[in-house]
Write a protein that holds these residues in place. Structure first.
Motif, PDB file in Angstrom:
ATOM      1  N   LEU A 178       8.412 -34.129  30.230  1.00 51.75           N
ATOM      2  CA  LEU A 178       7.423 -34.413  29.183  1.00 51.75           C
ATOM      3  C   LEU A 178       6.815 -35.812  29.297  1.00 51.75           C
ATOM      4  O   LEU A 178       5.666 -36.018  28.932  1.00 51.75           O
ATOM      5  CB  LEU A 178       8.052 -34.208  27.800  1.00 51.75           C
ATOM      6  CG  LEU A 178       8.439 -32.749  27.508  1.00 51.75           C
ATOM      7  CD1 LEU A 178       9.396 -32.671  26.333  1.00 51.75           C
ATOM      8  CD2 LEU A 178       7.219 -31.883  27.246  1.00 51.75           C
ATOM      9  N   GLU A 179       7.584 -36.724  29.850  1.00 53.10           N
ATOM     10  CA  GLU A 179       7.083 -38.105  30.015  1.00 53.10           C
ATOM     11  C   GLU A 179       5.787 -38.137  30.829  1.00 53.10           C
ATOM     12  O   GLU A 179       4.890 -38.925  30.582  1.00 53.10           O
ATOM     13  CB  GLU A 179       8.130 -38.966  30.744  1.00 53.10           C
ATOM     14  CG  GLU A 179       9.333 -39.323  29.889  1.00 53.10           C
ATOM     15  CD  GLU A 179       8.932 -40.056  28.619  1.00 53.10           C
ATOM     16  OE1 GLU A 179       8.176 -41.028  28.728  1.00 53.10           O
ATOM     17  OE2 GLU A 179       9.362 -39.637  27.513  1.00 53.10           O
ATOM     18  N   LYS A 180       5.750 -37.249  31.842  1.00 52.25           N
ATOM     19  CA  LYS A 180       4.609 -37.225  32.753  1.00 52.25           C
ATOM     20  C   LYS A 180       3.322 -36.773  32.081  1.00 52.25           C
ATOM     21  O   LYS A 180       2.231 -36.930  32.614  1.00 52.25           O
ATOM     22  CB  LYS A 180       4.894 -36.212  33.872  1.00 52.25           C
ATOM     23  CG  LYS A 180       5.555 -36.778  35.072  1.00 52.25           C
ATOM     24  CD  LYS A 180       5.331 -35.792  36.175  1.00 52.25           C
ATOM     25  CE  LYS A 180       5.990 -36.197  37.441  1.00 52.25           C
ATOM     26  NZ  LYS A 180       5.932 -35.107  38.406  1.00 52.25           N
ATOM     27  N   TYR A 181       3.463 -36.077  30.950  1.00 52.03           N
ATOM     28  CA  TYR A 181       2.282 -35.481  30.315  1.00 52.03           C
ATOM     29  C   TYR A 181       1.873 -36.244  29.069  1.00 52.03           C
ATOM     30  O   TYR A 181       1.259 -35.702  28.175  1.00 52.03           O
ATOM     31  CB  TYR A 181       2.556 -33.999  30.021  1.00 52.03           C
ATOM     32  CG  TYR A 181       2.674 -33.236  31.316  1.00 52.03           C
ATOM     33  CD1 TYR A 181       1.567 -32.639  31.909  1.00 52.03           C
ATOM     34  CD2 TYR A 181       3.888 -33.183  31.991  1.00 52.03           C
ATOM     35  CE1 TYR A 181       1.666 -32.002  33.126  1.00 52.03           C
ATOM     36  CE2 TYR A 181       3.998 -32.537  33.209  1.00 52.03           C
ATOM     37  CZ  TYR A 181       2.887 -31.952  33.771  1.00 52.03           C
ATOM     38  OH  TYR A 181       2.983 -31.325  34.976  1.00 52.03           O
ATOM     39  N   LYS A 182       2.231 -37.526  29.067  1.00 52.83           N
ATOM     40  CA  LYS A 182       1.914 -38.318  27.872  1.00 52.83           C
ATOM     41  C   LYS A 182       0.583 -39.043  27.976  1.00 52.83           C
ATOM     42  O   LYS A 182       0.214 -39.766  27.066  1.00 52.83           O
ATOM     43  CB  LYS A 182       3.046 -39.315  27.608  1.00 52.83           C
ATOM     44  CG  LYS A 182       4.184 -38.659  26.833  1.00 52.83           C
ATOM     45  CD  LYS A 182       5.065 -39.670  26.163  1.00 52.83           C
ATOM     46  CE  LYS A 182       6.056 -38.983  25.238  1.00 52.83           C
ATOM     47  NZ  LYS A 182       7.335 -39.670  25.239  1.00 52.83           N
ATOM     48  N   THR A 183      -0.135 -38.858  29.093  1.00 49.83           N
ATOM     49  CA  THR A 183      -1.423 -39.545  29.246  1.00 49.83           C
ATOM     50  C   THR A 183      -2.344 -39.116  28.104  1.00 49.83           C
ATOM     51  O   THR A 183      -2.406 -37.937  27.768  1.00 49.83           O
ATOM     52  CB  THR A 183      -2.118 -39.184  30.575  1.00 49.83           C
ATOM     53  OG1 THR A 183      -1.849 -37.830  30.853  1.00 49.83           O
ATOM     54  CG2 THR A 183      -1.690 -40.085  31.696  1.00 49.83           C
ATOM     55  N   THR A 184      -3.023 -40.057  27.544  1.00 51.00           N
ATOM     56  CA  THR A 184      -3.908 -39.698  26.433  1.00 51.00           C
ATOM     57  C   THR A 184      -5.333 -39.552  26.961  1.00 51.00           C
ATOM     58  O   THR A 184      -5.660 -39.996  28.059  1.00 51.00           O
ATOM     59  CB  THR A 184      -3.874 -40.767  25.325  1.00 51.00           C
ATOM     60  OG1 THR A 184      -4.170 -42.001  25.931  1.00 51.00           O
ATOM     61  CG2 THR A 184      -2.529 -40.806  24.637  1.00 51.00           C
ATOM     62  N   TYR A 185      -6.112 -38.904  26.171  1.00 48.04           N
ATOM     63  CA  TYR A 185      -7.504 -38.623  26.466  1.00 48.04           C
ATOM     64  C   TYR A 185      -8.236 -39.800  27.111  1.00 48.04           C
ATOM     65  O   TYR A 185      -8.948 -39.670  28.085  1.00 48.04           O
ATOM     66  CB  TYR A 185      -8.126 -38.308  25.110  1.00 48.04           C
ATOM     67  CG  TYR A 185      -9.414 -37.582  25.158  1.00 48.04           C
ATOM     68  CD1 TYR A 185     -10.599 -38.293  25.063  1.00 48.04           C
ATOM     69  CD2 TYR A 185      -9.447 -36.198  25.288  1.00 48.04           C
ATOM     70  CE1 TYR A 185     -11.804 -37.631  25.097  1.00 48.04           C
ATOM     71  CE2 TYR A 185     -10.642 -35.535  25.316  1.00 48.04           C
ATOM     72  CZ  TYR A 185     -11.816 -36.254  25.221  1.00 48.04           C
ATOM     73  OH  TYR A 185     -12.989 -35.600  25.258  1.00 48.04           O
TER      74      TYR A 185
END
Ligand code: GMT
Length: 378
Positions: A178-185
């Motif tokens: 899940l850490e990898k998918y924390k990029t924001t818009y």
């Protein structure tokens, strides 16, 4: 533990999952040896406890087909001996489980006992493995593995039915870091690909017929008739040409971007509003889980193991295979109002946490421990 991982090194889900598993195990202190024909695509960095051993198959004109499993089994024997590998984890039954069995047998002759853990990923069972030309060898490899896992309950049931096997199959679902998918818009290059008022719809796959690429285009065609939207097509494969042709026929070429293979799927997902996965079958649907982890709701078919991942009315909607109209209507239900979209985005992200890497990888470690204890002697 010293763990040997055999997988396909490509963009396919089984290779991606095997690579992420190896990397997480290495972070937990295990020594990982990837053994395959080229460096796995998601394995960007090797480190002191992550190694890659290439399997070479020398071309020989006499061979119409080069014997990869022969080269792989020899390599496995060598690697187990040189690196004191405790357990071999093979992803995808064909031909990995078969080659691993041969390696185990050869090692046994030298007094070395190595357990084989086989993970079934889907098409190795549903599409290829059950073909009469392969079925006997695949059944044998499943039965001779020390432990067998499948990536969904559905795949377990299909395997037991198709192969008529009594072998215990443990369900260990796909997982996500899940850490990898924390990029924001704001971290993403959305502006390069879509206008602010456009909804961004994404599909990621290997464009094989099982993905029903034409359905993706047709669903999008119906969506963009109702609201401004762009479609991101990520991946490469046999159906790409036909998909491009279909976009021309529908006159939507300017709204569909074919991005090819990408190892930065997370960066595309972070500005996506909806993910389409209308597959004929899908043992799990790792691509959908990656989307959900990025907060992207999923419109999918309801076949195979997808209902174990995409939850109706929460993370998206599911429809029968080929129900293009229904899928488009459901997509519009999610996309029309910002408030609904945000509810589904949240629902998708929360659902994805069930498959957190930190919850799932310990199951594999326990399976290795047990296989080591109860290794079948041959
Ligand atoms: O989806 C593909 O065609 C690739 C395939 C593979 O073998 O690499 O993916 C399979 O394994 C993934 C990881 O376990 C699953 O998430 C996919 O659902 C599964 N694909 C199919 O069953 C079609």
């Amino acid at each position: 533990m010293n763990i040997g991982i055999v997988c396909y090194p490509t963009f396919g889900g089984s290779g991606v999952l095997a690579t992420e598993l190896g990397l997480e195990l290495s972070r937990k202190g295990h020594e990982i040896h990837f053994i395959t024909y080229s460096q796995p695509v998601r394995l960007e960095l090797l480190s002191s406890n992550v190694h890659f051993h290439e399997v070479n198959v020398p071309e020989y004109p006499l061979f119409h087909y080069q014997p990869y499993e022969l080269a792989l089994s020899s390599k496995l024997v060598d690697m187990v001996k040189i690196h004191n590998i405790d357990v071999l984890h093979v992803h995808y039954a064909i031909p990995h489980a078969y080659a691993a069995y041969m390696a185990k047998k050869m090692l046994h002759e030298e007094g070395i006992n190595v357990p084989i853990v086989t993970t079934l990923h889907g098409t190795d069972v549903t599409l290829v493995g059950s073909h009469p030309f392969y079925k006997t060898a695949v059944t044998f490899s499943i039965n001779k593995s020390d432990a067998v896992t499948s990536v969904s309950q559905n795949l377990k049931e299909v395997t037991q039915r198709l192969f008529n096997t009594q072998k215990e199959i443990k369900v260990v679902p796909n997982f996500i870091d899940l850490e990898k998918y924390k990029t924001t818009y704001t971290d993403c290059d959305r502006d390069l690909l879509a206008r602010p008022e456009e909804r961004v719809i994404t599909h990621v796959s290997n464009f094989r017929p099982v993905k029903r690429i034409a359905d993706v285009i047709e669903i999008f065609y119906k969506i963009q008739n109702e609201l401004p939207a762009k479609l991101m097509m990520v991946g490469e494969g046999p159906e790409r040409k036909q998909a491009e042709h279909l976009c021309k026929t529908y006159n939507i070429e300017d709204k569909v971007v074919f991005l090819g293979n990408s190892s930065e799927v997370d960066k595309i997902l972070c500005f996506s509003d909806l993910f389409l996965l209308p597959s004929e079958t899908e043992s799990f649907g790792l691509a959908a889980l990656e989307a959900m982890a990025s907060g992207v709701p999923v419109i999918s078919s309801n076949s195979g193991g997808i209902p174990e991942v995409n939850i109706e009315g929460v993370s998206g909607y599911l429809s029968p295979v080929g129900a293009i109209d229904e899928m488009a209507q459901n997509a519009l239900k999610i996309l029309k109002a910002d408030s609904t979209l945000n509810t589904f985005k949240h629902g998708a992200q929360v659902t994805a946490t069930k498959f957190d890497i930190h919850k799932i990888v310990p199951f594999y470690e326990a399976i290795y421990e047990e296989a080591l204890k109860n290794c079948i002697s041959i």
